[in-house]
Design a protein around this motif. Structure first.
Motif, PDB file in Angstrom:
ATOM      1  N   ALA A  28       0.824  -1.206   0.000  1.00 22.57           N
ATOM      2  CA  ALA A  28       0.000   0.000   0.000  1.00 22.57           C
ATOM      3  C   ALA A  28       0.857   1.254   0.000  1.00 22.57           C
ATOM      4  CB  ALA A  28      -0.928  -0.006   1.210  1.00 22.57           C
ATOM      5  N   ARG A  29       1.974   1.231   0.733  1.00 17.15           N
ATOM      6  CA  ARG A  29       2.864   2.395   0.788  1.00 17.15           C
ATOM      7  C   ARG A  29       3.391   2.742  -0.602  1.00 17.15           C
ATOM      8  NH1 ARG A  29       8.441   3.165   1.439  1.00 17.15           N
ATOM      9  NH2 ARG A  29       8.975   5.124   2.509  1.00 17.15           N
ATOM     10  N   CYS A  30       3.754   1.720  -1.377  1.00 16.01           N
ATOM     11  CA  CYS A  30       4.226   1.969  -2.742  1.00 16.01           C
ATOM     12  C   CYS A  30       3.124   2.608  -3.586  1.00 16.01           C
ATOM     13  CB  CYS A  30       4.670   0.656  -3.387  1.00 16.01           C
ATOM     14  SG  CYS A  30       6.166  -0.076  -2.685  1.00 16.01           S
ATOM     15  N   MET A  31       1.917   2.063  -3.500  1.00 18.41           N
ATOM     16  CA  MET A  31       0.793   2.586  -4.275  1.00 18.41           C
ATOM     17  C   MET A  31       0.516   4.042  -3.897  1.00 18.41           C
ATOM     18  SD  MET A  31      -0.473  -0.019  -6.205  1.00 18.41           S
ATOM     19  CE  MET A  31      -2.195   0.346  -6.503  1.00 18.41           C
ATOM     20  N   PHE A  32       0.415   4.313  -2.604  1.00 21.47           N
ATOM     21  CA  PHE A  32       0.035   5.650  -2.145  1.00 21.47           C
ATOM     22  C   PHE A  32       1.092   6.691  -2.484  1.00 21.47           C
ATOM     23  CE2 PHE A  32      -2.472   3.467   1.519  1.00 21.47           C
ATOM     24  CZ  PHE A  32      -3.422   3.047   0.604  1.00 21.47           C
ATOM     25  N   ARG A  33       2.364   6.329  -2.381  1.00 27.32           N
ATOM     26  CA  ARG A  33       3.432   7.289  -2.692  1.00 27.32           C
ATOM     27  C   ARG A  33       3.370   7.710  -4.156  1.00 27.32           C
ATOM     28  NH1 ARG A  33       8.806   4.894  -1.718  1.00 27.32           N
ATOM     29  NH2 ARG A  33       9.597   7.005  -2.040  1.00 27.32           N
ATOM     30  N   HIS A  34       3.120   6.753  -5.051  1.00 24.54           N
ATOM     31  CA  HIS A  34       3.001   7.107  -6.466  1.00 24.54           C
ATOM     32  C   HIS A  34       1.765   7.959  -6.706  1.00 24.54           C
ATOM     33  CE1 HIS A  34       3.008   6.917 -10.800  1.00 24.54           C
ATOM     34  NE2 HIS A  34       1.797   6.381 -10.776  1.00 24.54           N
ATOM     35  N   PHE A  35       0.629   7.570  -6.096  1.00 29.16           N
ATOM     36  CA  PHE A  35      -0.601   8.345  -6.275  1.00 29.16           C
ATOM     37  C   PHE A  35      -0.404   9.795  -5.841  1.00 29.16           C
ATOM     38  CE2 PHE A  35      -3.468   4.350  -5.602  1.00 29.16           C
ATOM     39  CZ  PHE A  35      -3.170   3.929  -6.894  1.00 29.16           C
ATOM     40  N   ASP A  81      10.100  -1.470  -5.933  1.00 25.05           N
ATOM     41  CA  ASP A  81       8.842  -1.890  -6.555  1.00 25.05           C
ATOM     42  C   ASP A  81       7.972  -0.728  -7.008  1.00 25.05           C
ATOM     43  OD1 ASP A  81       8.981  -4.855  -6.175  1.00 25.05           O
ATOM     44  OD2 ASP A  81       9.153  -4.248  -4.075  1.00 25.05           O
ATOM     45  N   VAL A  82       8.469   0.484  -6.900  1.00 22.11           N
ATOM     46  CA  VAL A  82       7.678   1.641  -7.326  1.00 22.11           C
ATOM     47  C   VAL A  82       8.586   2.672  -7.984  1.00 22.11           C
ATOM     48  CG1 VAL A  82       7.879   2.715  -5.037  1.00 22.11           C
ATOM     49  CG2 VAL A  82       6.038   3.426  -6.581  1.00 22.11           C
ATOM     50  N   THR A  83       8.095   3.253  -9.066  1.00 19.57           N
ATOM     51  CA  THR A  83       8.763   4.382  -9.715  1.00 19.57           C
ATOM     52  C   THR A  83       7.866   5.587  -9.488  1.00 19.57           C
ATOM     53  OG1 THR A  83       9.713   2.915 -11.393  1.00 19.57           O
ATOM     54  CG2 THR A  83       9.702   5.290 -11.870  1.00 19.57           C
ATOM     55  N   ASP A 254      -3.565   6.575 -20.677  1.00 20.35           N
ATOM     56  CA  ASP A 254      -2.965   5.849 -21.801  1.00 20.35           C
ATOM     57  C   ASP A 254      -1.477   5.561 -21.580  1.00 20.35           C
ATOM     58  OD1 ASP A 254      -1.921   8.370 -22.030  1.00 20.35           O
ATOM     59  OD2 ASP A 254      -2.506   8.678 -24.123  1.00 20.35           O
ATOM     60  N   SER A 255      -1.012   5.696 -20.342  1.00 16.61           N
ATOM     61  CA  SER A 255       0.405   5.450 -20.047  1.00 16.61           C
ATOM     62  C   SER A 255       0.750   3.976 -20.223  1.00 16.61           C
ATOM     63  CB  SER A 255       0.733   5.878 -18.615  1.00 16.61           C
ATOM     64  OG  SER A 255       2.068   5.531 -18.284  1.00 16.61           O
ATOM     65  N   THR A 256       1.938   3.730 -20.765  1.00 12.26           N
ATOM     66  CA  THR A 256       2.456   2.357 -20.867  1.00 12.26           C
ATOM     67  C   THR A 256       3.758   2.201 -20.078  1.00 12.26           C
ATOM     68  OG1 THR A 256       3.608   2.944 -22.926  1.00 12.26           O
ATOM     69  CG2 THR A 256       1.409   1.943 -23.131  1.00 12.26           C
ATOM     70  N   THR A 257       4.065   3.212 -19.258  1.00  9.52           N
ATOM     71  CA  THR A 257       5.257   3.169 -18.406  1.00  9.52           C
ATOM     72  C   THR A 257       4.875   2.610 -17.043  1.00  9.52           C
ATOM     73  OG1 THR A 257       6.137   5.144 -19.504  1.00  9.52           O
ATOM     74  CG2 THR A 257       7.115   4.523 -17.389  1.00  9.52           C
ATOM     75  N   PRO A 258       5.505   1.528 -16.603  1.00  6.26           N
ATOM     76  CA  PRO A 258       5.090   0.904 -15.338  1.00  6.26           C
ATOM     77  C   PRO A 258       5.486   1.713 -14.102  1.00  6.26           C
ATOM     78  CG  PRO A 258       6.992  -0.244 -16.249  1.00  6.26           C
ATOM     79  CD  PRO A 258       6.565   0.754 -17.287  1.00  6.26           C
ATOM     80  N   PRO A 259       4.501   2.130 -13.283  1.00 10.79           N
ATOM     81  CA  PRO A 259       4.832   2.785 -12.021  1.00 10.79           C
ATOM     82  C   PRO A 259       5.166   1.775 -10.925  1.00 10.79           C
ATOM     83  CG  PRO A 259       2.467   2.794 -12.343  1.00 10.79           C
ATOM     84  CD  PRO A 259       3.055   2.149 -13.559  1.00 10.79           C
ATOM     85  N   PHE A 260       4.773   0.517 -11.141  1.00  7.84           N
ATOM     86  CA  PHE A 260       4.985  -0.531 -10.147  1.00  7.84           C
ATOM     87  C   PHE A 260       5.648  -1.740 -10.795  1.00  7.84           C
ATOM     88  CE2 PHE A 260       0.824   1.561  -9.324  1.00  7.84           C
ATOM     89  CZ  PHE A 260       1.215   2.340  -8.251  1.00  7.84           C
ATOM     90  N   SER A 261       6.340  -2.515  -9.975  1.00  3.67           N
ATOM     91  CA  SER A 261       6.991  -3.721 -10.488  1.00  3.67           C
ATOM     92  C   SER A 261       5.949  -4.774 -10.843  1.00  3.67           C
ATOM     93  CB  SER A 261       7.953  -4.280  -9.433  1.00  3.67           C
ATOM     94  OG  SER A 261       7.234  -4.774  -8.313  1.00  3.67           O
ATOM     95  N   ASP A 262       6.322  -5.686 -11.746  1.00  2.00           N
ATOM     96  CA  ASP A 262       5.437  -6.796 -12.082  1.00  2.00           C
ATOM     97  C   ASP A 262       5.130  -7.618 -10.834  1.00  2.00           C
ATOM     98  OD1 ASP A 262       5.592  -5.910 -14.654  1.00  2.00           O
ATOM     99  OD2 ASP A 262       6.349  -7.789 -15.512  1.00  2.00           O
TER     100      ASP A 262
END
Length: 336
Positions: A28-35, A81-83, A254-262
């Motif tokens: 969740a921390r990875c998701m929220f930081r990117h958001f 795991d997050v960009t 329409d982004s195709t750049t991954p913000p998160f790891s697979d």
């Protein structure tokens, strides 16, 4: 009687609660930081900041408990795991809907945690966590309601009176005239519709940024199954002229750049699919019409197989962290 203040070792259930919370909150921390890097709506920013504050607090506290008890802290998900500055994948609207549903997941998980803890410090901790998550749910619901984003469950506009069921055909659903769906059955159906919708949007976004072909294909499979389940659940309401919640596929960019790891994306979707089994089971348990219960049983079997495939893919890539195990005494005896 003399009261003992001896601090006992945490139980396996308490260990499971802490271990699972650490892994989930690290995700969740990875998701929220990117958001937070891109969200623009000030009301949503405030809810997100509170959610991030909770995850970081829980990570610290769970880590302290594990260390004190002599257990290793799981790796979970990290900055690898997050960009943070990758282009946004979801709109502000979807982010607040996502937060709302994740708060519901948290409430369910923490209610279960509280039910199997006995040590006083663990009881106090998870009661506090539950209270904080209730606050997150309340804040996200207020924003959704204020902005007119949330789809409220249907209202029943016909006159109601106290009655007792007189005929066995109240339970039937395949042959003959079906009775209208009950308020109890609507409740379970509507919640599962909302949760399925959130998974579908995640799977759509993740499918266009995942780097591995296998992960992309899995996301497409999951999205197709969730779409099928959304149609089944919708039919339960539409048959009685009741509305279904709005969908949010248009909130994917329409982004195709991954913000998160697979690894993170696959784990997240697989975990949500697995948790759906419990929510479907709860809805099935309160469905008194046999056709509704049968539909839930079929969906449980389908989503269970898909979740297992996701787990296998995580294991193949060595992305699945092993939870603490009981001692294998037979193995110890063999290797002595």
């Amino acid at each position: 009687m003399e009261i003992s203040h001896h601090k006992t070792k945490i139980s396996s259930s308490e260990l499971a609660n802490l271990w699972t919370q650490y892994v989930n909150d690290s995700l969740a921390r990875c998701m929220f930081r990117h958001f937070l890097h891109y969200v623009q709506d000030t009301d949503i920013i405030q809810v997100l900041e509170y959610a991030l504050e909770l995850t970081e607090r829980h990570l610290q506290k769970a880590g302290e408990f594990l260390t004190t008890e002599g257990y290793p802290i799981p790796k979970g998900f990290t900055d690898e795991d997050v960009t943070i500055d990758a282009p946004p994948l979801f709109s502000d609207t979807y982010i607040i809907v996502y937060l709302h549903i994740m708060a519901i997941h948290g409430l369910t998980r923490y209610a279960g945690a509280i039910g199997n803890v006995t040590r006083e410090d663990q009881r106090e901790y998870f009661i506090g966590v539950m209270t904080e998550t209730l606050e997150l749910y309340d804040r996200s619901t207020k924003v959704l309601t204020h902005k007119g984003i949330i789809s409220k469950p249907p209202s029943l506009n016909n006159h109601q009176k106290v009655e007792f069921i007189k005929k066995q055909n109240f339970l039937t659903g395949w042959l003959g005239k079906r009775r209208p769906i009950s308020a109890v059955e609507i409740s379970g159906t509507y919640l599962n519709l909302q949760k399925t919708m959130v998974k579908t949007v995640l799977e759509l976004g993740f499918s266009q940024v995942a780097e591995s072909k296998e992960v992309r294909n899995y996301m497409e499979r999951a999205r197709q199954l969730c779409n099928d389940h959304f149609k089944v659940l919708s039919s339960m309401l539409i048959e009685d002229n009741l509305h279904v919640p709005r969908t949010y596929e248009t909130e994917v960019t329409d982004s195709t750049t991954p913000p998160f790891s697979d690894k993170l994306m696959l784990f997240h979707v697989t975990a949500l699919l697995s948790s759906a089994i419990g929510y479907y089971g709860e809805a099935m348990g309160i469905s008194q019409r046999r056709d509704l219960a049968a539909s839930y049983a079929k969906m449980i079997a389908e989503i269970g197989l898909l979740a297992e495939d996701g787990m296998n893919l995580l294991i193949e890539n060595e992305w699945m962290e092993q939870p603490p195990l009981a001692t294998d005494h037979n193995d110890l005896a063999k290797n002595k």
